[in-house]
Write a protein that holds these residues in place. Sequence first.
Motif, PDB file in Angstrom:
ATOM      1  N   UNK A 167       0.873  -1.169   0.000  1.00 18.73           N
ATOM      2  CA  UNK A 167       0.000   0.000   0.000  1.00 18.73           C
ATOM      3  C   UNK A 167       0.913   1.223   0.000  1.00 18.73           C
ATOM      4  N   UNK A 168       0.788   2.051  -1.016  1.00 19.92           N
ATOM      5  CA  UNK A 168       1.667   3.211  -1.188  1.00 19.92           C
ATOM      6  C   UNK A 168       0.951   4.462  -0.694  1.00 19.92           C
ATOM      7  N   UNK A 169       1.431   5.005   0.424  1.00 17.49           N
ATOM      8  CA  UNK A 169       0.817   6.200   1.003  1.00 17.49           C
ATOM      9  C   UNK A 169       1.384   7.455   0.352  1.00 17.49           C
ATOM     10  N   UNK A 170       0.528   8.435   0.129  1.00 13.51           N
ATOM     11  CA  UNK A 170       0.972   9.712  -0.426  1.00 13.51           C
ATOM     12  C   UNK A 170       1.296  10.687   0.708  1.00 13.51           C
ATOM     13  N   UNK A 171       2.434  11.352   0.566  1.00 17.52           N
ATOM     14  CA  UNK A 171       2.883  12.374   1.493  1.00 17.52           C
ATOM     15  C   UNK A 171       2.690  13.736   0.840  1.00 17.52           C
ATOM     16  N   UNK A 172       2.834  14.799   1.611  1.00 11.83           N
ATOM     17  CA  UNK A 172       2.775  16.135   1.033  1.00 11.83           C
ATOM     18  C   UNK A 172       4.185  16.719   1.031  1.00 11.83           C
ATOM     19  N   UNK A 173       4.568  17.302  -0.088  1.00 12.38           N
ATOM     20  CA  UNK A 173       5.847  17.994  -0.210  1.00 12.38           C
ATOM     21  C   UNK A 173       5.615  19.487   0.009  1.00 12.38           C
ATOM     22  N   UNK A 174       6.362  20.056   0.950  1.00 13.42           N
ATOM     23  CA  UNK A 174       6.254  21.470   1.300  1.00 13.42           C
ATOM     24  C   UNK A 174       7.611  22.136   1.101  1.00 13.42           C
ATOM     25  N   UNK A 175       7.634  23.449   0.822  1.00 14.61           N
ATOM     26  CA  UNK A 175       8.911  24.163   0.851  1.00 14.61           C
ATOM     27  C   UNK A 175       9.499  24.088   2.258  1.00 14.61           C
ATOM     28  N   UNK A 176      10.794  24.024   2.370  1.00 17.92           N
ATOM     29  CA  UNK A 176      11.412  23.859   3.689  1.00 17.92           C
ATOM     30  C   UNK A 176      11.073  25.006   4.634  1.00 17.92           C
ATOM     31  N   UNK A 177      10.736  26.168   4.095  1.00 13.67           N
ATOM     32  CA  UNK A 177      10.386  27.302   4.939  1.00 13.67           C
ATOM     33  C   UNK A 177       8.899  27.455   5.207  1.00 13.67           C
ATOM     34  N   UNK A 178       8.106  26.477   4.833  1.00 11.99           N
ATOM     35  CA  UNK A 178       6.659  26.557   4.997  1.00 11.99           C
ATOM     36  C   UNK A 178       6.311  26.547   6.495  1.00 11.99           C
ATOM     37  N   UNK A 179       5.270  27.306   6.907  1.00 10.37           N
ATOM     38  CA  UNK A 179       4.889  27.334   8.321  1.00 10.37           C
ATOM     39  C   UNK A 179       4.573  25.965   8.921  1.00 10.37           C
ATOM     40  N   UNK A 180       4.134  25.006   8.072  1.00  7.32           N
ATOM     41  CA  UNK A 180       3.783  23.677   8.581  1.00  7.32           C
ATOM     42  C   UNK A 180       4.935  22.679   8.469  1.00  7.32           C
ATOM     43  N   UNK A 181       6.084  23.116   7.955  1.00  9.21           N
ATOM     44  CA  UNK A 181       7.192  22.190   7.696  1.00  9.21           C
ATOM     45  C   UNK A 181       7.739  21.584   8.976  1.00  9.21           C
ATOM     46  N   UNK A 182       7.551  22.249  10.109  1.00 11.57           N
ATOM     47  CA  UNK A 182       8.082  21.727  11.356  1.00 11.57           C
ATOM     48  C   UNK A 182       7.214  20.686  12.019  1.00 11.57           C
ATOM     49  N   UNK A 183       6.031  20.459  11.502  1.00  8.15           N
ATOM     50  CA  UNK A 183       5.139  19.476  12.108  1.00  8.15           C
ATOM     51  C   UNK A 183       5.544  18.058  11.706  1.00  8.15           C
ATOM     52  N   UNK A 184       5.339  17.112  12.620  1.00  7.17           N
ATOM     53  CA  UNK A 184       5.610  15.703  12.301  1.00  7.17           C
ATOM     54  C   UNK A 184       4.555  15.160  11.346  1.00  7.17           C
ATOM     55  N   UNK A 185       3.302  15.594  11.544  1.00  6.15           N
ATOM     56  CA  UNK A 185       2.185  15.198  10.689  1.00  6.15           C
ATOM     57  C   UNK A 185       1.403  16.463  10.352  1.00  6.15           C
TER      58      UNK A 185
END
Length: 305
Positions: A167-185
């Motif tokens: 089962x292949x789960x899709x992740x979200x790719x964010x810019x490294x400076x995105x406000x949500x980039x520091x979240x684990x999920x």
Amino acid sequence: MFGTDALRLLDAVARTGSFTAAAAELNYTQSAVSRGIASLEARAGGPLFERLPRGVRLTPAGHALRRHAVDVLDRLRSAAEELSAIHRGVAGRLRVGVFATANAALVPGALRAFLRRGPDVETQIVEGPSGRLLERLADGDIDVAVVSDYLSGLAAGPESTLTPLLEDEFLVALPSGHPLAGRAVVDLRDLRDENWIEAPPRGHTTMLLTACARAGFTPRAGFRVAEWTGKFGYVAAGLGVTLVPAMAADGVRARTDLVLRPLGEFAPRRSVYAALPSAAPLPAAVTFLRLLQDEVAARATPGRA
């Protein structure tokens, strides 16, 4: 004109120099060897051996026929060895159909292991959408296929047998400076105001649309970009976000300008399968399937992508 058993008998008598020794080597009686050589000489049109007080010796005709006999027997031995190798999956040809993302890591890892086992197998990779790969498998154009149920499921007919791989789960790719980039999920609902970089086929309901509908919103369409490397560039430039299948994640983790984050309960998923012909799959294809399963298991262990 000359059967292979007769040619083997001729060669054995010529090598050993006597009917008695040839009979012992072939586990025949001496009288059976004598009758066999007499029958062969009748078909050859004349004597093939001179009968001597102590054994036999080839005549000129015998030398000529034995030369051809050795060539025929060598070719038959080579053919038997080649067929045995094909039946063991270490020779011959293997045509592997692959949907694009599976070429990122899953298939190359399995193919490396396969070619270590069978370096003499002529291997061809055929890339294409999963539905078309199943058609080609049914038509005999490829021998094994790695397919997924994205976009519109899999319509495998009775000609094909599907084996689940992962089962292949899709992740979200964010810019490294995105406000949500520091979240684990990242909660998908927190991305409702983002522009999504993708290139969905016209008229198809995509995984993104389905996942966002479950999360209670409609995603905002950003730039249409089909290739993964292009999508990553747009995301890194802060022009939007995109979904990335876990199978392709290695290509992102090496970058410092992007981060990948799971989407938790709203994460889209697709099923990945190996497809073989239902009737008489090639041994090499069966071996490749086992190595795909090994690769999936290896990548699921800690420390592997």
